[in-house]
Design a protein around this motif. Structure first.
Motif, short mmCIF file in Angstrom:
data_model
loop_
_atom_site.label_atom_id
_atom_site.label_comp_id
_atom_site.label_asym_id
_atom_site.label_seq_id
_atom_site.Cartn_x
_atom_site.Cartn_y
_atom_site.Cartn_z
N ASN A 146 65.03 79.25 76.93
CA ASN A 146 64.32 79.15 75.85
C ASN A 146 64.30 78.80 74.38
N PHE A 147 65.80 78.18 74.60
CA PHE A 147 66.25 77.55 73.07
C PHE A 147 65.39 75.71 72.79
N ASP A 148 65.83 75.39 72.66
CA ASP A 148 64.97 73.76 72.21
C ASP A 148 66.02 72.37 71.57
N GLY A 149 67.07 73.35 71.57
CA GLY A 149 68.39 72.45 70.54
C GLY A 149 69.14 72.02 71.40
N ILE A 150 70.52 71.71 71.16
CA ILE A 150 71.62 71.50 71.65
C ILE A 150 72.20 72.33 72.56
N VAL A 151 72.50 71.49 73.70
CA VAL A 151 72.84 72.45 74.56
C VAL A 151 74.27 71.53 75.53
N ILE A 152 75.44 72.06 74.94
CA ILE A 152 76.38 71.39 75.42
C ILE A 152 77.52 71.97 77.00
N LEU A 181 78.37 69.25 66.62
CA LEU A 181 78.41 69.18 64.92
C LEU A 181 78.02 67.70 64.67
N LYS A 182 78.41 67.08 65.38
CA LYS A 182 78.09 65.56 65.92
C LYS A 182 76.36 65.13 65.99
N ARG A 183 75.93 66.22 67.40
CA ARG A 183 74.17 65.74 67.55
C ARG A 183 73.40 66.40 66.32
N SER A 184 73.69 67.54 65.61
CA SER A 184 72.97 68.08 64.58
C SER A 184 73.50 67.50 63.46
N GLY A 185 73.87 65.96 63.30
CA GLY A 185 74.21 65.73 61.74
C GLY A 185 74.97 66.58 60.60
#
Length: 195
Positions: A146-152, A181-185
């Protein structure tokens, strides 16, 4: 009030907590250690209050279902945090387990126990899953869909055949947090790039 930025890690047992604390320290991040536990000892509401009271930004916190494959305490807390208008979830480090009969999650990328970035999921041991296997199974990750952000994706934090022990600096967990951190700027754990 500005939203607090948060990275969620879907594991919180004692071994994972030590690794998450070590990895966060490596990156200059603050951990809400009270979120550690198996299962998560705090409700989503309590965690959001702790996030707001914490002077640091971004913040790392842990959620854990204690191996329960249903909709557990950790998932309920994670869902509340993801939906909160007071929190900006930068990303989720989705931890693999031996869970069966779970929906699982498709990570954007995974970190193997050798520190390599791979496009597929890893298993609990931190090894790349067989070709054609696209889902990372874990007992606290179903809600991540349900989360559309970064998933590692990552293996069992603090373990992975000794390659992520906190005594050697939890390098695999460090890499996973660093990728969020990198992928979220965000760089240096504190400032946004281009500011």
């Amino acid at each position: 009030m500005q939203k607090k930025r948060v990275i969620i890690v879907s594991d919180g047992d004692k071994t994972a907590q030590k690794a998450v604390e070590e990895a966060s320290q490596n990156l200059g991040l603050r951990v809400i250690s009270k979120s550690g536990g198996n299962p998560t000892p705090c409700s989503g509401k309590e965690l959001i209050e702790m996030i707001q009271e914490c002077p640091a930004d971004p913040i790392v916190l842990m959620v854990d279902d204690e191996g329960n494959f249903g909709y557990g305490k950790g998932e309920r807390a994670m869902e509340r945090i993801i939906k909160s208008e007071k929190v900006d979830v930068l990303g989720i480090v989705a931890v693999a387990s031996n869970a069966k009969d779970v929906e699982g999650v498709k990570p954007e990328i995974s970190v193997t126990r050798d520190g390599k970035l791979v496009s597929g999921p890893v298993n609990k041991g931190g090894e790349l899953e067989a070709k054609g296997h696209h889902i990372l199974e874990g007992d606290t990750v179903d809600i991540v869909n349900n989360f559309d952000g970064i998933v590692i994706g990552i293996g069992d934090i603090g373990k992975m055949s000794g390659k992520d022990y906190f005594e050697i600096g939890a390098p695999i967990t460090t890499k996973a947090l660093e990728e969020v951190l990198k992928r979220s700027g965000v760089k240096n754990g504190q400032e946004k790039e281009d500011q």
